[in-house]
Design an enzyme around this catalytic site. Structure first.
Site, PDB file in Angstrom:
ATOM      1  N   ILE A  11       0.870  -1.183   0.000  1.00 56.72           N
ATOM      2  CA  ILE A  11       0.000   0.000   0.000  1.00 56.72           C
ATOM      3  C   ILE A  11       0.902   1.227   0.000  1.00 56.72           C
ATOM      4  O   ILE A  11       1.872   1.317   0.760  1.00 56.72           O
ATOM      5  CB  ILE A  11      -0.950  -0.017   1.210  1.00 56.72           C
ATOM      6  CG1 ILE A  11      -1.915  -1.211   1.052  1.00 56.72           C
ATOM      7  CG2 ILE A  11      -1.741   1.291   1.291  1.00 56.72           C
ATOM      8  CD1 ILE A  11      -2.925  -1.357   2.152  1.00 56.72           C
ATOM      9  N   HIS A  66      -7.921  -4.622  -9.073  1.00 56.33           N
ATOM     10  CA  HIS A  66      -8.296  -5.345  -7.849  1.00 56.33           C
ATOM     11  C   HIS A  66      -9.237  -6.493  -8.237  1.00 56.33           C
ATOM     12  O   HIS A  66     -10.195  -6.287  -8.988  1.00 56.33           O
ATOM     13  CB  HIS A  66      -8.994  -4.399  -6.864  1.00 56.33           C
ATOM     14  CG  HIS A  66      -9.353  -5.093  -5.587  1.00 56.33           C
ATOM     15  ND1 HIS A  66      -8.423  -5.405  -4.634  1.00 56.33           N
ATOM     16  CD2 HIS A  66     -10.531  -5.596  -5.150  1.00 56.33           C
ATOM     17  CE1 HIS A  66      -9.001  -6.061  -3.644  1.00 56.33           C
ATOM     18  NE2 HIS A  66     -10.286  -6.183  -3.928  1.00 56.33           N
TER      19      HIS A  66
HETATM   20  C1  GAR Z   1      -4.195 -10.335  -9.471  1.00 57.18           C
HETATM   21  O1  GAR Z   1      -5.355 -11.099  -9.338  1.00 57.18           O
HETATM   22  C2  GAR Z   1      -4.456  -8.918  -9.012  1.00 57.18           C
HETATM   23  O2  GAR Z   1      -5.732  -8.452  -9.317  1.00 57.18           O
HETATM   24  C3  GAR Z   1      -4.283  -9.062  -7.528  1.00 57.18           C
HETATM   25  O3  GAR Z   1      -3.229  -9.975  -7.353  1.00 57.18           O
HETATM   26  C4  GAR Z   1      -3.106 -10.812  -8.507  1.00 57.18           C
HETATM   27  C5  GAR Z   1      -1.718 -10.650  -9.079  1.00 57.18           C
HETATM   28  O4  GAR Z   1      -1.484 -11.570 -10.089  1.00 57.18           O
HETATM   29  N1  GAR Z   1      -4.045  -7.790  -6.922  1.00 57.18           N
HETATM   30  C6  GAR Z   1      -4.420  -7.487  -5.694  1.00 57.18           C
HETATM   31  O5  GAR Z   1      -4.971  -8.269  -4.943  1.00 57.18           O
HETATM   32  C7  GAR Z   1      -4.100  -6.069  -5.237  1.00 57.18           C
HETATM   33  N2  GAR Z   1      -4.916  -5.709  -4.107  1.00 57.18           N
HETATM   34  P1  GAR Z   1      -0.339 -11.338 -11.178  1.00 57.18           P
HETATM   35  O6  GAR Z   1       0.971 -11.069 -10.430  1.00 57.18           O
HETATM   36  O7  GAR Z   1      -0.301 -12.654 -11.907  1.00 57.18           O
HETATM   37  O8  GAR Z   1      -0.750 -10.196 -12.071  1.00 57.18           O
END
Ligand code: GAR
Length: 208
Positions: A93, A110
């Site tokens: 954050i 998100h």
């Molecule tokens: C994704 O689902 C993204 O939306 C989430 O983490 C994952 C990352 O995947 N983000 C959050 O939760 C932020 N609050 P990635 O590294 O494969 O893109």
């Protein structure tokens, strides 16, 4: 041409969606100039390397608090002349020293339909665990601007998927990524770079 900086913390499938969109020419008037990671040795860095994009690691664990970490980020962002900062699975954050320096210039994805299952503590698989524990029948993802409050900035795009009876956090996460995140994040980035997002009364409107 706008300078896009993508910030990551993990596997980087959303970063990959951005790279693929850029290579297809689907990101108009913008270019990814660097990928910043809050962790060393994550697969997202390899994805950037493979695409020939500069990477820079600022490890969160090297800084005592959110503020000192954010100040280090600010240094790098101003060195890069960042026009747009994209949080693509960035699990830190940001302090308001960053969000106040880049109002309506930081975009986050998100994995839920904000205002459900969001805010501090809701990230990655935890979001999908919470959605399944509640028993919602629809979930999705939200692309939004980042302000001083976690997951509370103006919503740019949202998309929904059905929740199935036999879903696990992993199957729901995958459905949301494939059907929503990997499509809407590159789309929102291009809309931003094309100056097609307008802010009125704190809300974001896409010019169609
Ligand atoms: C994704 O689902 C993204 O939306 C989430 O983490 C994952 C990352 O995947 N983000 C959050 O939760 C932020 N609050 P990635 O590294 O494969 O893109």
């Amino acid at each position: 041409m706008k300078n896009i900086v993508v910030m990551v913390s993990g596997g980087g499938t959303n970063l990959q969606a951005l790279i693929d969109a850029q290579e297809r020419g689907d990101i108009k008037n913008g270019k990814i100039v660097e990928v910043i990671s809050s962790k060393p040795d994550v697969y997202a860095i390899e994805r950037a390397n493979k695409a020939g994009i500069d990477t820079f690691v600022i490890p969160r664990k090297n800084y005592p608090d959110r503020k000192s970490y954010s100040l280090a980020l600010l240094d790098e962002l101003s060195r890069l002349n960042a026009d747009l900062i994209v949080l693509a699975g960035f699990m830190v954050i940001l302090d308001e020293c960053v969000t106040r320096s880049y109002p309506y210039k930081i975009i986050n994805v998100h994995p839920a339909l904000i205002p459900s299952f969001c805010g501090e503590g809701f990230y990655g698989l935890k979001v999908h665990e919470a959605a399944l524990a509640y028993g919602v029948k629809v979930s999705g993802a939200t692309v939004h601007f980042v302000n001083e409050k976690a997951d509370a900035g103006a919503i740019i795009l949202q998309g929904a998927v059905a929740v199935e009876n036999d879903d696990t956090p992993e199957t729901l996460q995958r459905r949301i990524m494939e059907n929503v995140e990997w499509k809407l994040l590159p789309k929102a980035v291009s809309l931003f770079c094309e100056d097609r997002i307008t802010i009125r009364d704190g809300k974001a409107y896409v010019d169609v």
